[in-house]
Design an enzyme around this catalytic site. Sequence first.
Site, PDB file in Angstrom:
ATOM      1  N   MET A 170      -9.136   7.643   0.151  1.00 36.88           N
ATOM      2  CA  MET A 170     -10.019   7.991   1.279  1.00 36.88           C
ATOM      3  C   MET A 170     -10.593   9.381   1.067  1.00 36.88           C
ATOM      4  SD  MET A 170      -7.760   6.642   4.484  1.00 36.88           S
ATOM      5  CE  MET A 170      -6.704   5.177   4.336  1.00 36.88           C
ATOM      6  N   SER A 190       0.850  -1.194   0.000  1.00 40.62           N
ATOM      7  CA  SER A 190       0.000   0.000   0.000  1.00 40.62           C
ATOM      8  C   SER A 190       0.878   1.234   0.000  1.00 40.62           C
ATOM      9  CB  SER A 190      -0.886   0.024   1.252  1.00 40.62           C
ATOM     10  OG  SER A 190      -1.418   1.329   1.402  1.00 40.62           O
ATOM     11  N   HIS A 195      -8.401   0.792  -3.921  1.00 40.70           N
ATOM     12  CA  HIS A 195      -9.317   0.502  -2.821  1.00 40.70           C
ATOM     13  C   HIS A 195     -10.041   1.797  -2.462  1.00 40.70           C
ATOM     14  CE1 HIS A 195      -9.517  -0.636   1.768  1.00 40.70           C
ATOM     15  NE2 HIS A 195     -10.703  -0.537   1.220  1.00 40.70           N
ATOM     16  N   MET A 200     -12.215   3.874  -0.386  1.00 37.83           N
ATOM     17  CA  MET A 200     -12.887   4.083   0.907  1.00 37.83           C
ATOM     18  C   MET A 200     -13.621   5.407   0.814  1.00 37.83           C
ATOM     19  SD  MET A 200      -9.753   2.721   3.260  1.00 37.83           S
ATOM     20  CE  MET A 200      -8.588   2.826   1.908  1.00 37.83           C
ATOM     21  N   ASP A 218      -6.343  -6.914   4.108  1.00 39.70           N
ATOM     22  CA  ASP A 218      -5.751  -5.576   4.166  1.00 39.70           C
ATOM     23  C   ASP A 218      -5.739  -5.036   5.590  1.00 39.70           C
ATOM     24  OD1 ASP A 218      -4.976  -2.973   3.722  1.00 39.70           O
ATOM     25  OD2 ASP A 218      -6.698  -2.430   2.475  1.00 39.70           O
ATOM     26  N   HIS A 278      -1.152  -1.193  -4.312  1.00 39.62           N
ATOM     27  CA  HIS A 278      -2.436  -0.986  -3.628  1.00 39.62           C
ATOM     28  C   HIS A 278      -2.590   0.511  -3.326  1.00 39.62           C
ATOM     29  CE1 HIS A 278      -5.828  -2.379  -1.141  1.00 39.62           C
ATOM     30  NE2 HIS A 278      -5.477  -1.438  -0.275  1.00 39.62           N
ATOM     31  N   MET A 321     -11.212  -6.459   5.171  1.00 33.27           N
ATOM     32  CA  MET A 321     -10.406  -5.552   5.995  1.00 33.27           C
ATOM     33  C   MET A 321     -10.048  -6.241   7.300  1.00 33.27           C
ATOM     34  SD  MET A 321      -9.920  -2.900   4.214  1.00 33.27           S
ATOM     35  CE  MET A 321      -8.966  -2.055   5.484  1.00 33.27           C
ATOM     36  N   ASP A 354      -4.778   3.353  -1.644  1.00 29.13           N
ATOM     37  CA  ASP A 354      -5.813   3.583  -0.635  1.00 29.13           C
ATOM     38  C   ASP A 354      -6.425   4.967  -0.790  1.00 29.13           C
ATOM     39  OD1 ASP A 354      -6.045   1.220   0.973  1.00 29.13           O
ATOM     40  OD2 ASP A 354      -3.980   1.568   1.614  1.00 29.13           O
TER      41      ASP A 354
HETATM   42  C1  DX5 Z   1      -6.338   1.052   5.785  1.00 31.34           C
HETATM   43  C2  DX5 Z   1      -5.774   0.756   4.415  1.00 31.34           C
HETATM   44  C3  DX5 Z   1      -4.678  -0.255   4.384  1.00 31.34           C
HETATM   45  C4  DX5 Z   1      -3.473   0.102   5.163  1.00 31.34           C
HETATM   46  C5  DX5 Z   1      -2.482  -1.016   5.230  1.00 31.34           C
HETATM   47  O1  DX5 Z   1      -7.430   1.881   5.650  1.00 31.34           O
HETATM   48  O2  DX5 Z   1      -6.806   0.266   3.595  1.00 31.34           O
HETATM   49  O3  DX5 Z   1      -4.315  -0.551   3.042  1.00 31.34           O
HETATM   50  O4  DX5 Z   1      -2.843   1.242   4.649  1.00 31.34           O
HETATM   51  O5  DX5 Z   1      -1.389  -0.570   5.934  1.00 31.34           O
HETATM   52  P1  DX5 Z   1      -0.667  -1.445   7.036  1.00 31.34           P
HETATM   53  O6  DX5 Z   1      -0.083  -2.602   6.324  1.00 31.34           O
HETATM   54  O7  DX5 Z   1       0.349  -0.499   7.577  1.00 31.34           O
HETATM   55  O8  DX5 Z   1      -1.706  -1.845   8.036  1.00 31.34           O
HETATM   56 ZN    ZN Z   2      -6.435  -0.700   1.455  1.00 34.57          ZN
END
Ligand code: DX5
Ligand code: ZN
Length: 217
Positions: A38, A9, A67, A69, A176, A34, A137, A36
């Site tokens: 948000m 990620s 991903h 969110m 994840d 990956h 998750m 993320d």
């Molecule tokens: C959380 C994210 C994850 C996260 C993973 O909201 O979706 O992808 O960044 O990071 P680590 O491996 O540090 O938990």
């Molecule tokens: Zn993620």
Amino acid sequence: MLQIKIAPSILAGDFAAAGAMVKKLEENGADYVHCDVMDGNFVPPITFGAQMVKAIRPHTALPLDCHLMVLHPETHIADFAAAGADMISVHCEACDAVKLFREIKERGVKAAAVINPETPVEKAFPAAEEADMILLMSVHPGWGGQKFIPETLAKIEALRDYCVKIGRAELDIEVDGGITEQNVGEVVNAGANVIVAGSAVFKSADMRATIERLRRA
Ligand code: DX5
Ligand code: ZN
């Protein structure tokens, strides 16, 4: 035998050098990037959007695993597809994932559904019939660097059993959050085969060796 894929990620990486960062992931043996995304609504923080995906796209040939969110993911599918996403994961808590799959796939992008730690695994079953991947998750979404929630293991097992039951034994199950070299073995044994790792990869002294050890779990 399912192939284990490692999806670092970029949340844990250096945004100021995003192009170099994804190139480095590719050079060090990652399978996916990956991303993320948000929105400050579905989860409190804001990270980045389709423009970041577009910016990193020319710097790697690796599939970009986006991903989302976000609330109303349906309003963002076109932008992420145009930006070069290879896979788009939408949360079952934010939309009717199965309904969105068609729109995602029509654009030539792989479609996945995600569920949060507090969402029962059965909520992902209808999506498992049609998805290219299901993402479970293993931390509360929003932040990297959290601790893996051990109850996720039973959800992975239940989902893999269900996949076998419906004739989709080979469906990709991604997990994840909070995955480390110490717990990745349990995650894979439970039936997952796509491993997201942010902190574990970016905070390691030797990225290549860490990715390889995560894969061999
Ligand atoms: C959380 C994210 C994850 C996260 C993973 O909201 O979706 O992808 O960044 O990071 P680590 O491996 O540090 O938990
Ligand atoms: Zn993620």
